[in-house]
Enzyme design. Sequence first.
Site, mmCIF file in Angstrom:
data_model
loop_
_atom_site.group_PDB
_atom_site.id
_atom_site.type_symbol
_atom_site.label_atom_id
_atom_site.label_comp_id
_atom_site.label_asym_id
_atom_site.label_seq_id
_atom_site.Cartn_x
_atom_site.Cartn_y
_atom_site.Cartn_z
ATOM 1 N N ASN A 1 0.825 -1.222 0.000
ATOM 2 C CA ASN A 1 0.000 0.000 0.000
ATOM 3 C C ASN A 1 0.854 1.265 0.000
ATOM 4 O O ASN A 1 0.331 2.375 0.034
ATOM 5 C CB ASN A 1 -0.976 0.004 1.192
ATOM 6 C CG ASN A 1 -0.263 0.122 2.527
ATOM 7 O OD1 ASN A 1 0.961 0.244 2.586
ATOM 8 N ND2 ASN A 1 -1.018 0.095 3.607
ATOM 9 N N LEU A 2 2.163 1.097 -0.021
ATOM 10 C CA LEU A 2 3.128 2.205 -0.060
ATOM 11 C C LEU A 2 3.025 3.136 1.146
ATOM 12 O O LEU A 2 3.504 4.261 1.097
ATOM 13 C CB LEU A 2 3.009 3.003 -1.374
ATOM 14 C CG LEU A 2 3.299 2.220 -2.667
ATOM 15 C CD1 LEU A 2 3.214 3.142 -3.883
ATOM 16 C CD2 LEU A 2 4.682 1.557 -2.625
ATOM 17 N N GLY B 1 6.365 1.499 2.295
ATOM 18 C CA GLY B 1 7.215 1.071 1.181
ATOM 19 C C GLY B 1 7.452 2.214 0.202
ATOM 20 O O GLY B 1 6.861 3.298 0.329
ATOM 21 N N PHE C 1 5.717 -9.985 3.912
ATOM 22 C CA PHE C 1 6.533 -9.038 4.686
ATOM 23 C C PHE C 1 5.691 -7.929 5.311
ATOM 24 O O PHE C 1 6.110 -7.330 6.296
ATOM 25 C CB PHE C 1 7.556 -8.349 3.765
ATOM 26 C CG PHE C 1 8.649 -9.236 3.257
ATOM 27 C CD1 PHE C 1 9.735 -9.560 4.056
ATOM 28 C CD2 PHE C 1 8.605 -9.740 1.965
ATOM 29 C CE1 PHE C 1 10.749 -10.372 3.573
ATOM 30 C CE2 PHE C 1 9.620 -10.554 1.477
ATOM 31 C CZ PHE C 1 10.696 -10.868 2.284
ATOM 32 N N ALA C 2 4.552 -7.605 4.680
ATOM 33 C CA ALA C 2 3.819 -6.396 5.085
ATOM 34 C C ALA C 2 3.449 -6.452 6.565
ATOM 35 O O ALA C 2 2.710 -7.341 6.987
ATOM 36 C CB ALA C 2 2.549 -6.268 4.242
ATOM 37 N N TYR D 1 4.156 -6.413 19.544
ATOM 38 C CA TYR D 1 4.733 -6.776 18.249
ATOM 39 C C TYR D 1 5.076 -8.267 18.234
ATOM 40 O O TYR D 1 4.662 -9.024 17.341
ATOM 41 C CB TYR D 1 5.977 -5.918 17.986
ATOM 42 C CG TYR D 1 6.770 -6.347 16.786
ATOM 43 C CD1 TYR D 1 6.231 -6.257 15.510
ATOM 44 C CD2 TYR D 1 8.071 -6.855 16.925
ATOM 45 C CE1 TYR D 1 6.960 -6.658 14.395
ATOM 46 C CE2 TYR D 1 8.804 -7.255 15.830
ATOM 47 C CZ TYR D 1 8.246 -7.163 14.564
ATOM 48 O OH TYR D 1 8.968 -7.567 13.470
ATOM 49 N N LYS E 1 3.215 -11.560 16.160
ATOM 50 C CA LYS E 1 3.987 -12.432 15.262
ATOM 51 C C LYS E 1 3.891 -13.890 15.726
ATOM 52 O O LYS E 1 3.762 -14.812 14.914
ATOM 53 C CB LYS E 1 5.452 -11.984 15.226
ATOM 54 C CG LYS E 1 5.664 -10.648 14.536
ATOM 55 C CD LYS E 1 5.649 -10.820 13.026
ATOM 56 C CE LYS E 1 5.835 -9.518 12.296
ATOM 57 N NZ LYS E 1 5.850 -9.661 10.843
ATOM 58 N N ASN F 1 18.686 -8.773 13.447
ATOM 59 C CA ASN F 1 18.646 -7.376 12.988
ATOM 60 C C ASN F 1 19.052 -7.249 11.525
ATOM 61 O O ASN F 1 20.236 -7.384 11.203
ATOM 62 C CB ASN F 1 19.544 -6.509 13.869
ATOM 63 C CG ASN F 1 18.941 -6.290 15.244
ATOM 64 O OD1 ASN F 1 18.680 -7.231 15.971
ATOM 65 N ND2 ASN F 1 18.679 -5.052 15.576
ATOM 66 N N HIS G 1 16.208 2.829 13.478
ATOM 67 C CA HIS G 1 17.219 1.772 13.578
ATOM 68 C C HIS G 1 18.627 2.328 13.732
ATOM 69 O O HIS G 1 18.969 3.380 13.185
ATOM 70 C CB HIS G 1 17.132 0.855 12.356
ATOM 71 C CG HIS G 1 15.863 0.066 12.340
ATOM 72 N ND1 HIS G 1 14.874 0.252 11.411
ATOM 73 C CD2 HIS G 1 15.407 -0.897 13.178
ATOM 74 C CE1 HIS G 1 13.861 -0.563 11.674
ATOM 75 N NE2 HIS G 1 14.165 -1.269 12.743
HETATM 76 N N1 UDP Z 1 19.827 1.851 19.564
HETATM 77 C C1 UDP Z 1 20.449 2.938 20.130
HETATM 78 N N2 UDP Z 1 20.135 4.177 19.659
HETATM 79 C C2 UDP Z 1 19.231 4.390 18.655
HETATM 80 C C3 UDP Z 1 18.623 3.267 18.073
HETATM 81 C C4 UDP Z 1 18.934 2.001 18.553
HETATM 82 O O1 UDP Z 1 21.263 2.812 21.042
HETATM 83 O O2 UDP Z 1 18.982 5.551 18.297
HETATM 84 C C5 UDP Z 1 20.144 0.488 20.052
HETATM 85 C C6 UDP Z 1 18.937 -0.272 20.567
HETATM 86 O O3 UDP Z 1 18.752 -0.004 21.929
HETATM 87 C C7 UDP Z 1 19.331 -1.719 20.280
HETATM 88 C C8 UDP Z 1 20.211 -1.625 19.044
HETATM 89 O O4 UDP Z 1 20.624 -0.259 18.949
HETATM 90 O O5 UDP Z 1 20.089 -2.216 21.336
HETATM 91 C C9 UDP Z 1 19.489 -2.003 17.773
HETATM 92 O O6 UDP Z 1 18.281 -1.280 17.718
HETATM 93 P P1 UDP Z 1 17.392 -1.187 16.416
HETATM 94 O O7 UDP Z 1 16.265 -0.231 16.722
HETATM 95 O O8 UDP Z 1 18.258 -0.879 15.247
HETATM 96 O O9 UDP Z 1 16.832 -2.653 16.190
HETATM 97 P P2 UDP Z 1 15.987 -3.616 17.182
HETATM 98 O O10 UDP Z 1 17.034 -4.398 17.953
HETATM 99 O O11 UDP Z 1 15.111 -2.769 18.033
HETATM 100 O O12 UDP Z 1 15.235 -4.474 16.236
#
Ligand code: UDP
Length: 328
Positions: free
Chosen positions: A32-33, A36, A72-73, A140, A144, A169, A188
Amino acid sequence: MRILVTGGAGYIGSHAVRLFLSRGHDVWVYDNLSLGHRAAVPCDRLLVADLAEVHRLDHALLQHRIEAVVHFAAFAFVGESVRDPGKYYQNNLVNTLQLMECMRRHGIARFVFSSTCSTYGLPLRVPITEDEPQKPINPYGNGKLAVERALADYAAAYGWGYAALRYFNAAGASPDGTIGEDHDPETHLIPLAIQAAMGQRPHLEIFGTDYPTPDGTCIRDYIHVDDLAEAHLLALETLGPGKELRLNLGIGRGASVREVVKTIEEVTGRLVPIKEGPRRPGDPPELVASSEKAQRELGWRPRYTELRPIIETAWNWHRKHPKGYPRE
Ligand code: UDP
């Protein structure tokens, strides 16, 4: 194979779509963009529609004589799921069940599902194997896991073959720098740190420096997005009636937040300004996969087994697309 890829214009989906197409599959992207990007997929393969629109889903499955669905959505922000669980259950659970029912009506019995290491909650043992108890600690992960359970029931009742791929990750980008990670808002670690290195953000905040880890910051298993895509393809090729695959996908090696920052500084040759902040609620100290089962059952081998080359591909993408994809 004729494959429908929901969320195929998103980060992981777009890399999977490109791989499937390159291996000669007939791929249709259903997106649905909302998150994406049109520019992430070939325009003649894109169906812009929402999962909640059952009649459009029905039409897509029928018209393109779909044989398998790669799903994936989904929304994927843990923090947001805690604040707004209804949004997550509606899209990630209700809409997914609706999709499964559509497939059942059309006799499609092959499904690859984006699951997550969040279904393990706070793991008792690291590296995490598939035997680890699944006890999610946020909506979340709960949503899942509920889909994983429903899939097991569909396999038993209707002979579905399915794969629940539990990602750790996802990181990096296509090595040619044409598709990559672009979330709005970005949450992230790797893109945020690269943006800080590029001066697009004043600093990167480190969420917690008092964890029981060697340098006090969280440890995660960063896996290259193309290696994830490859695992999806192998799963599709492996699935047959009644076959159930529940697999962790990581490189089996952890990196702390500080190690990620240091590697980004080395790769970019720039400083990542940091600010030390409090822990982010819901973050376990250490999540590292054992992917031995995926290697055994799929014959999958991650091509990227070190953090640095993964970050190099991410940097290549960000350097070429400092503003990400064009905004519509
Ligand atoms: N993290 C951080 N600062 C940020 C974003 C993430 O220190 O601004 C840390 C977060 O606490 C985790 C790791 O980086 O330990 C990876 O986080 P991300 O959100 O990339 O992926 P997640 O593990 O939540 O899927």
